[in-house]
Design a protein around this motif. Structure first.
Motif, PDB file in Angstrom:
ATOM      1  N   ILE A   1       0.848  -1.176   0.000  1.00  0.00           N
ATOM      2  CA  ILE A   1       0.000   0.000   0.000  1.00  0.00           C
ATOM      3  C   ILE A   1       0.884   1.225   0.000  1.00  0.00           C
ATOM      4  O   ILE A   1       2.052   1.168   0.353  1.00  0.00           O
ATOM      5  CB  ILE A   1      -0.960   0.072   1.199  1.00  0.00           C
ATOM      6  N   THR A   2       0.307   2.330  -0.411  1.00  0.00           N
ATOM      7  CA  THR A   2       0.982   3.619  -0.341  1.00  0.00           C
ATOM      8  C   THR A   2      -0.014   4.621   0.196  1.00  0.00           C
ATOM      9  O   THR A   2      -1.178   4.327   0.367  1.00  0.00           O
ATOM     10  CB  THR A   2       1.462   4.069  -1.726  1.00  0.00           C
TER      11      THR A   2
ATOM     12  N   LEU B   1       0.315  11.881  -0.768  1.00  0.00           N
ATOM     13  CA  LEU B   1       0.938  13.078  -0.228  1.00  0.00           C
ATOM     14  C   LEU B   1       0.376  14.267  -0.993  1.00  0.00           C
ATOM     15  O   LEU B   1      -0.187  14.122  -2.073  1.00  0.00           O
ATOM     16  CB  LEU B   1       2.458  13.022  -0.400  1.00  0.00           C
ATOM     17  N   SER B   2       0.534  15.439  -0.450  1.00  0.00           N
ATOM     18  CA  SER B   2       0.060  16.627  -1.142  1.00  0.00           C
ATOM     19  C   SER B   2       1.005  16.944  -2.284  1.00  0.00           C
ATOM     20  O   SER B   2       2.175  17.229  -2.071  1.00  0.00           O
ATOM     21  CB  SER B   2       0.001  17.809  -0.171  1.00  0.00           C
ATOM     22  N   VAL B   3       0.510  16.872  -3.512  1.00  0.00           N
ATOM     23  CA  VAL B   3       1.329  17.149  -4.694  1.00  0.00           C
ATOM     24  C   VAL B   3       0.602  18.171  -5.560  1.00  0.00           C
ATOM     25  O   VAL B   3      -0.559  17.984  -5.902  1.00  0.00           O
ATOM     26  CB  VAL B   3       1.564  15.859  -5.522  1.00  0.00           C
ATOM     27  N   LYS B   4       1.299  19.245  -5.886  1.00  0.00           N
ATOM     28  CA  LYS B   4       0.727  20.254  -6.762  1.00  0.00           C
ATOM     29  C   LYS B   4       1.001  19.841  -8.202  1.00  0.00           C
ATOM     30  O   LYS B   4       2.074  20.058  -8.735  1.00  0.00           O
ATOM     31  CB  LYS B   4       1.341  21.618  -6.471  1.00  0.00           C
ATOM     32  N   ALA B   5       0.020  19.208  -8.817  1.00  0.00           N
ATOM     33  CA  ALA B   5       0.182  18.713 -10.177  1.00  0.00           C
ATOM     34  C   ALA B   5      -0.674  19.529 -11.129  1.00  0.00           C
ATOM     35  O   ALA B   5      -1.676  20.124 -10.745  1.00  0.00           O
ATOM     36  CB  ALA B   5      -0.223  17.246 -10.252  1.00  0.00           C
TER      37      ALA B   5
ATOM     38  N   LEU C   1      -3.778   5.197  -2.853  1.00  0.00           N
ATOM     39  CA  LEU C   1      -2.969   5.445  -1.660  1.00  0.00           C
ATOM     40  C   LEU C   1      -1.524   5.800  -1.975  1.00  0.00           C
ATOM     41  O   LEU C   1      -0.620   5.469  -1.218  1.00  0.00           O
ATOM     42  CB  LEU C   1      -3.027   4.229  -0.734  1.00  0.00           C
ATOM     43  N   GLY C   2      -1.303   6.482  -3.085  1.00  0.00           N
ATOM     44  CA  GLY C   2       0.033   6.998  -3.322  1.00  0.00           C
ATOM     45  C   GLY C   2       0.511   6.976  -4.748  1.00  0.00           C
ATOM     46  O   GLY C   2       1.284   7.832  -5.153  1.00  0.00           O
TER      47      GLY C   2
ATOM     48  N   TYR D   1       5.948   2.084   0.019  1.00  0.00           N
ATOM     49  CA  TYR D   1       5.134   3.080  -0.669  1.00  0.00           C
ATOM     50  C   TYR D   1       4.406   3.953   0.349  1.00  0.00           C
ATOM     51  O   TYR D   1       4.309   5.164   0.196  1.00  0.00           O
ATOM     52  CB  TYR D   1       4.058   2.412  -1.531  1.00  0.00           C
ATOM     53  N   TYR D   2       3.881   3.309   1.334  1.00  0.00           N
ATOM     54  CA  TYR D   2       3.104   4.008   2.361  1.00  0.00           C
ATOM     55  C   TYR D   2       4.007   4.700   3.373  1.00  0.00           C
ATOM     56  O   TYR D   2       3.851   5.879   3.669  1.00  0.00           O
ATOM     57  CB  TYR D   2       2.205   2.998   3.071  1.00  0.00           C
ATOM     58  N   GLU D   3       4.967   3.971   3.851  1.00  0.00           N
ATOM     59  CA  GLU D   3       5.797   4.457   4.955  1.00  0.00           C
ATOM     60  C   GLU D   3       6.884   5.429   4.490  1.00  0.00           C
ATOM     61  O   GLU D   3       7.321   6.273   5.263  1.00  0.00           O
ATOM     62  CB  GLU D   3       6.411   3.253   5.683  1.00  0.00           C
TER      63      GLU D   3
END
Length: 301
Positions: free
Chosen positions: A12-13, A16-20, A66-67, A284-286
């Protein structure tokens, strides 16, 4: 109880906040040459990357939700569920051969009009990716292996050894024909003791999050039920890595008990970059930010 769809525990991932940039997101189905509808979804900006999920028998939704979507700021991601998995149809004649799985990936590449693609493979997906690259080298821009196995029985044996170490037991497979039955026996005890999440992470909450997503999987798990008994998936594909000339990124978790912490050391790609990340099968998650940055750096080069 965890919804275990296969012997190799999944990943799992976390987002995150990504400005795309805004990008077109399209969910669609690709019709294979034997009339199977494969679920696909395209989203993002940049070179095309096809994500090959693990399992065997998982689906792509966990990664996307999740990522995986964090990659969309610099890559056009093609998420797909393998035949007999997730939202894709099962084979009408039970054909889950390696050859047919590779044809499916090739059909997806053609459907999205990509001359060359990145393949991002997780866990069991590594076996599909390395074989696709051997068969279709002219259509590969780069391979990205993340907590990937290229030798399924090696990874299952590693899981047996790890579970034995925690249970203080001594389950053994006298030969390869006994690996799967032995795995089932020790895994049953592992579940009974409440340890099963440890194959994914030291943090039970992380494994619970994956299980919550996977509980939505609508599949009948046709591929998962057959894959480990198909001879082509039992082979050691580390032996062909020296033949793969394309750029390769190998991301490995230092505490990956599902694949084997040292499995990547048997990879011998001529043009490979190795990146060890302090984490388990759920890096991916951690370690999502580090994972994303590692992939982007590889693509940039």
């Amino acid at each position: 109880m965890y919804k275990l769809t296969s012997f190799l525990i999944l990943f799992i991932t976390i987002s995150l906040s990504v400005k795309a940039q805004k990008s077109l997101t399209v969910a669609n189905y690709v019709l294979t040459n034997d009339s199977i509808k494969l679920y696909t979804k395209k989203a993002g900006n940049g070179p095309i990357a096809i994500f090959i999920h693990g399992g065997p028998g998982a689906w792509s939704k966990s990664f996307e939700d999740l990522g995986g979507s964090n990659l969309e700021s610099r890559l056009t991601m093609i998420y797909y569920d393998q035949r007999g998995c997730g939202r894709s149809e099962g084979s009408k004649n039970d054909d889950y051969s390696l050859e047919k799985m590779l044809e499916d990936i090739e059909m997806i590449r053609q459907r999205y009009n990509a001359n060359k693609v990145y393949l991002i493979a997780h866990s069991f997906g590594g076996i599909l990716a390395v074989n696709y690259a051997q068969k279709y080298p002219d259509h590969i821009k780069g391979l990205i292996f993340v907590n990937s196995t290229l030798n399924l029985f090696y990874s299952i044996q590693h899981q047996i050894n790890y579970m034995n170490s925690l249970l203080k037991t001594d389950y053994k497979a006298v030969d390869t024909s006994q690996i799967i039955p032995t795995f089932k026996n020790v895994q049953s005890k592992f579940v009974e003791e409440g340890f099963i999440y440890k194959l994914l992470s030291d943090n039970k909450n992380n494994a619970d999050l994956l299980n919550k997503i996977d509980s939505e999987n609508p599949s009948e798990f046709a591929f998962a039920q057959k894959a480990l008994y198909i001879a082509d998936y039992q082979k050691d594909y580390t032996k062909i890595t020296h033949q793969i000339k394309v750029p390769v990124l190998v991301i490995s978790g230092t505490k990956d008990h599902a694949i084997g912490e040292d499995h990547f050391k048997s990879f011998n790609f001529p043009n490979q970059t190795i990146k060890e990340i302090n984490g388990g099968h759920l890096l991916y998650y951690e370690k999502n930010k580090k994972f994303i940055n590692t992939v982007f750096e590889f693509v940039r080069k």
